[in-house]
Design a protein around this motif. Structure first.
Motif, PDB file in Angstrom:
ATOM      1  N   VAL A 250       0.867  -1.182   0.000  1.00 27.63           N
ATOM      2  CA  VAL A 250       0.000   0.000   0.000  1.00 27.63           C
ATOM      3  C   VAL A 250       0.898   1.224   0.000  1.00 27.63           C
ATOM      4  O   VAL A 250       2.107   1.136   0.267  1.00 27.63           O
ATOM      5  CB  VAL A 250      -0.938   0.015   1.234  1.00 27.63           C
ATOM      6  N   ALA A 251       0.313   2.390  -0.295  1.00 24.94           N
ATOM      7  CA  ALA A 251       1.083   3.630  -0.301  1.00 24.94           C
ATOM      8  C   ALA A 251       1.583   3.938   1.104  1.00 24.94           C
ATOM      9  O   ALA A 251       0.900   3.707   2.099  1.00 24.94           O
ATOM     10  CB  ALA A 251       0.231   4.776  -0.838  1.00 24.94           C
ATOM     11  N   ILE A 265       2.717   7.141  -9.410  1.00 23.73           N
ATOM     12  CA  ILE A 265       2.794   5.791  -8.844  1.00 23.73           C
ATOM     13  C   ILE A 265       2.067   4.793  -9.724  1.00 23.73           C
ATOM     14  O   ILE A 265       2.573   3.710 -10.007  1.00 23.73           O
ATOM     15  CB  ILE A 265       2.219   5.793  -7.411  1.00 23.73           C
ATOM     16  N   LEU A 266       0.877   5.159 -10.197  1.00 22.17           N
ATOM     17  CA  LEU A 266       0.105   4.245 -11.021  1.00 22.17           C
ATOM     18  C   LEU A 266       0.720   4.065 -12.402  1.00 22.17           C
ATOM     19  O   LEU A 266       0.481   3.052 -13.059  1.00 22.17           O
ATOM     20  CB  LEU A 266      -1.338   4.741 -11.158  1.00 22.17           C
ATOM     21  N   LEU A 278       5.739   2.674  -1.930  1.00 23.99           N
ATOM     22  CA  LEU A 278       4.820   1.605  -1.586  1.00 23.99           C
ATOM     23  C   LEU A 278       5.481   0.710  -0.548  1.00 23.99           C
ATOM     24  O   LEU A 278       6.652   0.349  -0.690  1.00 23.99           O
ATOM     25  CB  LEU A 278       4.445   0.782  -2.826  1.00 23.99           C
ATOM     26  N   VAL A 279       4.757   0.343   0.498  1.00 23.35           N
ATOM     27  CA  VAL A 279       5.311  -0.470   1.579  1.00 23.35           C
ATOM     28  C   VAL A 279       4.436  -1.702   1.771  1.00 23.35           C
ATOM     29  O   VAL A 279       3.263  -1.724   1.388  1.00 23.35           O
ATOM     30  CB  VAL A 279       5.405   0.336   2.899  1.00 23.35           C
ATOM     31  N   GLU A 280       5.001  -2.736   2.374  1.00 21.55           N
ATOM     32  CA  GLU A 280       4.273  -3.977   2.612  1.00 21.55           C
ATOM     33  C   GLU A 280       3.207  -3.784   3.687  1.00 21.55           C
ATOM     34  O   GLU A 280       3.400  -3.028   4.638  1.00 21.55           O
ATOM     35  CB  GLU A 280       5.243  -5.084   3.045  1.00 21.55           C
ATOM     36  N   PHE A 281       2.103  -4.489   3.528  1.00 19.88           N
ATOM     37  CA  PHE A 281       1.020  -4.453   4.507  1.00 19.88           C
ATOM     38  C   PHE A 281       1.001  -5.790   5.238  1.00 19.88           C
ATOM     39  O   PHE A 281       0.630  -6.818   4.667  1.00 19.88           O
ATOM     40  CB  PHE A 281      -0.327  -4.209   3.821  1.00 19.88           C
ATOM     41  N   ASP A 282       1.445  -5.798   6.489  1.00 14.12           N
ATOM     42  CA  ASP A 282       1.498  -7.012   7.303  1.00 14.12           C
ATOM     43  C   ASP A 282       0.827  -6.818   8.654  1.00 14.12           C
ATOM     44  O   ASP A 282       1.035  -7.609   9.571  1.00 14.12           O
ATOM     45  CB  ASP A 282       2.959  -7.442   7.527  1.00 14.12           C
ATOM     46  N   GLY A 304      -5.264   7.207  -0.092  1.00 15.48           N
ATOM     47  CA  GLY A 304      -5.922   7.578  -1.338  1.00 15.48           C
ATOM     48  C   GLY A 304      -5.484   6.759  -2.528  1.00 15.48           C
ATOM     49  O   GLY A 304      -5.582   7.206  -3.670  1.00 15.48           O
ATOM     50  N   MET A 305      -4.978   5.549  -2.275  1.00 10.29           N
ATOM     51  CA  MET A 305      -4.484   4.670  -3.338  1.00 10.29           C
ATOM     52  C   MET A 305      -5.034   3.269  -3.133  1.00 10.29           C
ATOM     53  O   MET A 305      -5.204   2.825  -1.996  1.00 10.29           O
ATOM     54  CB  MET A 305      -2.951   4.600  -3.311  1.00 10.29           C
TER      55      MET A 305
END
Length: 474
Positions: A250-251, A265-266, A278-282, A304-305
């Motif tokens: 995620v952003a 980014i997109l 962008l960073v990992e979501f854990d 917002g992403m």
């Protein structure tokens, strides 16, 4: 242990130094495989290894291996038994007193499984192997396999586990290719959301995290893993090995995402990940997939992403030097909470330390369970549903709506020929096609790179446009 297998030492009658007689190179690996299978078979049935385990090990392997392989192993064991008995006859000729029930002397360097074995037992084994045929071993193997599965079912409580037969037979790579030719596959039949739910409903059990916590032990929740891998592959078209390497990103919360930053980014999400945008979501525990999906959606909404799926490609060999697909991104715009939760749980598989052998067992076991369930649920299908089938189903749906470069960017293909081989044989993109299921968005830079490398003709179109700014998620 293999001293008596590869080099059989024999003393001459004149007392000369021992002479090494090397066995045929083709037989030594065969004997080694059977000996390992004897130990696995004995421990699986809770019995100490003994000479009679040779027949049981050969029998368990017979239904699972090619007939030529089983006959090679059978011939190898016959030759080994013959050589051991020849040494006994040589001792008789030298005038030594040999009693039939006498234990095999230690100076013969016999394998460990022959300890406390008498010559009479060796004679019985040799006679059994002389009479044994592939068809006889095949029938015995089926009975022993059923017995092993039933014992495992009662012991583990996880349902019948065909993988125990592979463990007993020391078969590490799943079902080998049989001698008989396989029937040609028909045109790929798509599988929708309703069919997926019917199929997964036939795999009972598993906890909230689909049995991920059981991968560290000797046994694992095969039904739960089959559900997780099938669901994730149906949603994203990932290969099985890629599901064990993916991660949700995620952003970054420290990044102020405006209209220009979002567009950047997109336009190039891989570069954004490398620059820590962008960073990992854990940030979740052992919760229900829908709750995990809601948490991921909230984290993405704050920035917002939309959340994204970062995949490490299983194939690094590219058809063009201009293409680099070691990493690829799928933009998970508009994904449902429970689907996003499943992908979040799948991203936790990369933390499990699973070797290639164990991964092969997990993949083949899950694929067999899905195949059996599909034959019960959809007996009219030409091709039973396996784990790789969902990748074809994903390609089938994507090819109706997207251009070939865009589909390849989602699936990690670099060759146009390979991309055309997935999904239905006669599936083509159509502006009249209806979107019957959710699909992630592709990486526009990767799609443009593929289109340039392939130099597509007007038949396939060249309408890979730059992404337009996306509305904030609600």
């Amino acid at each position: 242990m293999l001293a008596a297998l590869s080099d059989i030492e024999e003393e001459t009658e004149t007392g000369e130094p021992p002479r090494a007689e090397t066995a045929n190179e083709a037989y030594v690996p065969s004997i080694q495989r059977v000996l390992e299978a004897v130990e696995s078979c004995s421990s699986g049935f809770g019995k100490p290894a003994k000479l009679g385990g040779v027949v049981a090990a050969l029998s368990i392997r017979a239904p699972n291996l090619a007939e030529s392989t089983v006959n090679l192993e059978l011939c190898a064991m016959r030759q080994f038994c013959g050589r051991m008995l020849d040494r006994r006859e040589l001792a008789k000729e030298r005038g030594e007193h040999v009693v039939p029930w006498q234990v095999i002397p230690e100076n013969l360097n016999a394998p460990e499984w022959t300890v406390d074995t008498s010559w009479s037992e060796f004679e019985k084994l040799s006679a059994k192997l002389r009479r044994a045929k592939y068809a006889d071993l095949f029938e015995i193997g089926l009975r022993l396999g059923k017995l092993a599965i039933e014992r495992d079912k009662l012991r583990s409580g996880l349902g019948p586990n065909p993988g125990v037969v592979f463990e007993l037979g020391n078969i590490k790579r799943g079902w080998p290719v049989a001698d008989a030719k396989r029937k040609p596959k028909g045109n790929w039949e798509n599988i929708g959301r309703q069919e997926l739910e019917i199929l997964l409903a036939l795999l009972p059990g598993s906890n909230a995290n689909f049995g991920i916590d059981t991968l560290g032990g000797g046994r694992f929740d095969a039904n739960g893993m089959a559900k997780l891998l099938a669901w994730a592959s149906w949603l994203t078209g990932m290969r099985a090995i890629e599901i064990f390497r993916c991660r949700i990103v995620v952003a970054s919360s420290t990044l102020k995402v405006g209209r220009a930053e979002k567009f950047e980014i997109l336009s190039d999400p891989i570069n954004a990940f490398k620059n820590n945008f962008l960073v990992e979501f854990d940030n979740f525990g052992n919760r229900d997939p829908r709750d995990i999906g809601d948490s991921a959606r909230e984290a993405a909404a704050k920035a917002g992403m939309p959340p994204m799926l970062l995949i490490e490609s299983a194939k690094t060999g590219c058809s063009s030097p201009k293409i680099d697909n070691r990493l690829r991104i799928q933009i998970l715009e508009g994904i449902a909470s429970d689907d996003l939760g499943v992908l979040c749980l799948a991203s936790q598989l990369r933390h499990q330390k699973i070797g290639s052998d164990r991964f092969s067992i997990i993949r083949s076991n899950c694929s067999r369970r899905l195949k059996c369930a599909s034959m019960r649920a959809f007996p009219e299908r030409l091709d039973p549903i396996t784990l790789h089938y969902f990748r074809h189903a994903f390609a089938d749906s994507a090819r109706r709506l997207l251009t070939p470069p865009q589909v390849a960017a989602l699936m990690g293909h670099t060759s146009l020929v390979t991309a055309r081989g997935y999904g239905g044989k006669f599936v083509r993109r159509s502006k009249y096609a209806e979107r019957t299921r959710w699909l992630p968005r592709h990486d526009p830079k990767q799609a443009k790179m593929l289109e340039t490398a392939w130099n597509p003709t007007p038949e396939f179109g060249s309408d890979v446009a730059e992404p337009s700014p996306m509305p904030t998620m609600t």
